[in-house]
Design a protein around this motif. Structure first.
Motif, short mmCIF file in Angstrom:
data_model
loop_
_atom_site.label_atom_id
_atom_site.label_comp_id
_atom_site.label_asym_id
_atom_site.label_seq_id
_atom_site.Cartn_x
_atom_site.Cartn_y
_atom_site.Cartn_z
N VAL A 17 -15.01 26.50 -11.50
CA VAL A 17 -14.50 25.17 -11.23
C VAL A 17 -13.24 25.17 -10.00
CG1 VAL A 17 -13.25 22.91 -12.03
CG2 VAL A 17 -15.02 24.38 -13.25
N GLN A 18 -13.64 24.56 -8.80
CA GLN A 18 -12.68 24.75 -7.56
C GLN A 18 -12.35 23.36 -7.04
OE1 GLN A 18 -14.67 26.93 -4.83
NE2 GLN A 18 -15.23 28.71 -6.12
N PRO A 19 -11.34 23.47 -6.33
CA PRO A 19 -10.74 22.21 -5.54
C PRO A 19 -11.32 22.24 -4.27
CG PRO A 19 -8.98 23.67 -5.57
CD PRO A 19 -10.10 24.38 -6.66
N GLY A 20 -11.79 21.11 -3.90
CA GLY A 20 -12.21 21.27 -2.57
C GLY A 20 -11.02 20.66 -1.66
N PRO A 21 -11.33 20.52 -0.36
CA PRO A 21 -9.95 20.28 0.60
C PRO A 21 -9.38 18.79 0.26
CG PRO A 21 -12.03 20.39 2.08
CD PRO A 21 -12.24 20.47 0.50
N THR A 22 -7.95 18.84 0.50
CA THR A 22 -7.09 17.69 0.05
C THR A 22 -7.39 16.76 1.30
OG1 THR A 22 -5.64 18.98 -1.02
CG2 THR A 22 -4.97 16.94 -0.28
N HIS A 23 -7.54 15.46 0.82
CA HIS A 23 -7.64 14.29 1.61
C HIS A 23 -6.44 13.32 1.39
CE1 HIS A 23 -11.62 15.75 2.73
NE2 HIS A 23 -11.71 15.99 1.61
N GLY A 41 -15.49 15.86 -10.22
CA GLY A 41 -14.08 15.04 -10.65
C GLY A 41 -13.57 14.84 -9.31
N VAL A 42 -12.54 13.97 -9.42
CA VAL A 42 -11.59 13.86 -8.41
C VAL A 42 -10.10 14.09 -8.85
CG1 VAL A 42 -10.60 12.20 -6.59
CG2 VAL A 42 -13.03 12.05 -7.24
N LEU A 43 -9.41 14.52 -8.32
CA LEU A 43 -7.88 15.04 -8.51
C LEU A 43 -7.26 14.02 -7.83
CD1 LEU A 43 -5.86 16.60 -10.23
CD2 LEU A 43 -5.83 18.07 -8.47
N LEU A 44 -6.27 12.99 -8.23
CA LEU A 44 -5.49 12.36 -7.43
C LEU A 44 -3.92 12.10 -7.53
CD1 LEU A 44 -6.71 8.72 -5.96
CD2 LEU A 44 -4.21 8.95 -6.81
N PHE A 45 -3.19 12.35 -6.51
CA PHE A 45 -1.72 12.20 -6.72
C PHE A 45 -1.11 11.13 -5.78
CE2 PHE A 45 2.01 14.42 -4.72
CZ PHE A 45 2.93 14.05 -5.94
N CYS A 46 -0.41 10.45 -6.35
CA CYS A 46 0.46 9.30 -5.69
C CYS A 46 1.99 9.58 -6.02
CB CYS A 46 -0.21 8.04 -6.17
SG CYS A 46 0.64 6.75 -5.16
N LYS A 47 2.69 10.24 -5.12
CA LYS A 47 3.90 10.43 -5.56
C LYS A 47 4.79 9.37 -5.80
CE LYS A 47 8.19 12.98 -3.90
NZ LYS A 47 8.83 13.73 -2.71
N MET A 95 0.86 -1.27 0.04
CA MET A 95 0.04 0.05 0.14
C MET A 95 0.97 1.42 0.09
SD MET A 95 -3.16 -1.24 0.01
CE MET A 95 -4.31 -0.32 0.73
N THR A 96 0.28 2.14 -0.73
CA THR A 96 1.33 3.54 -0.80
C THR A 96 0.29 4.62 -0.57
OG1 THR A 96 2.80 4.70 -2.30
CG2 THR A 96 0.53 3.74 -3.39
N PRO A 97 0.64 5.64 -0.02
CA PRO A 97 -0.16 6.88 0.32
C PRO A 97 -0.46 7.54 -1.00
CG PRO A 97 2.19 7.43 1.15
CD PRO A 97 2.16 6.07 0.49
N PHE A 98 -1.71 8.31 -0.93
CA PHE A 98 -1.97 9.22 -1.98
C PHE A 98 -2.81 10.23 -1.51
CE2 PHE A 98 -5.78 6.53 -1.50
CZ PHE A 98 -6.58 7.32 -1.58
N SER A 99 -2.93 11.43 -2.17
CA SER A 99 -3.71 12.64 -1.80
C SER A 99 -4.57 12.82 -2.85
CB SER A 99 -2.84 13.88 -1.66
OG SER A 99 -1.86 13.60 -0.89
N TYR A 100 -5.98 13.30 -2.45
CA TYR A 100 -6.82 13.62 -3.41
C TYR A 100 -7.70 14.86 -3.01
CZ TYR A 100 -10.82 11.61 -0.52
OH TYR A 100 -11.65 11.18 0.50
#
Length: 121
Positions: free
Chosen positions: A95-101, A24-30, A1-6
């Protein structure tokens, strides 16, 4: 398992009211070099919610977000983390982002698809 932010991506037709529809959903996994935008644009819902909304502008904005994820335009040469930070920065646009989780996943693409189904579609 690896951490991600969305972060959720939402349409806020009237900024002063603060009402929104998730699109939509924006997902980042470094650790997996992954940054992507998943969308589910329910145009009928958006028109019912905000009849005067310019859907073409929403589509264009989402295409711009996807382009930024891919490193197009001003994002060229920026790291994935820089692009994610830029996209999730607060803004007063339609079009705006919500908080990061945060979360953990074995497969960022599958996680993005799951989050779009769960939170948007």
């Amino acid at each position: 398992m690896t951490p991600f932010s969305y972060a959720l991506v939402r349409v806020v037709p009237r900024i002063e009211r603060g009402e929104c529809v998730n699109v939509g959903v924006l997902l980042f996994c470094k650790s997996r070099d992954f940054l992507s935008l998943g969308t589910a644009l329910d145009e009928a819902r958006l028109v019912a919610f905000a009849p005067a909304l310019d859907l073409e502008s929403v589509r264009a904005a989402l295409a711009g977000w996807a382009g930024t994820c891919a490193g197009a335009g001003p994002a060229a040469g920026k790291s994935l983390g820089e692009r994610f930070g830029w996209l999730t920065a607060p803004r007063s646009t339609i079009v705006q982002p919500g908080p990061t989780h945060l979360g953990l996943t074995a497969d960022p693409r599958a996680e993005l698809d799951r989050l779009v189904r769960l939170l948007v579609g």
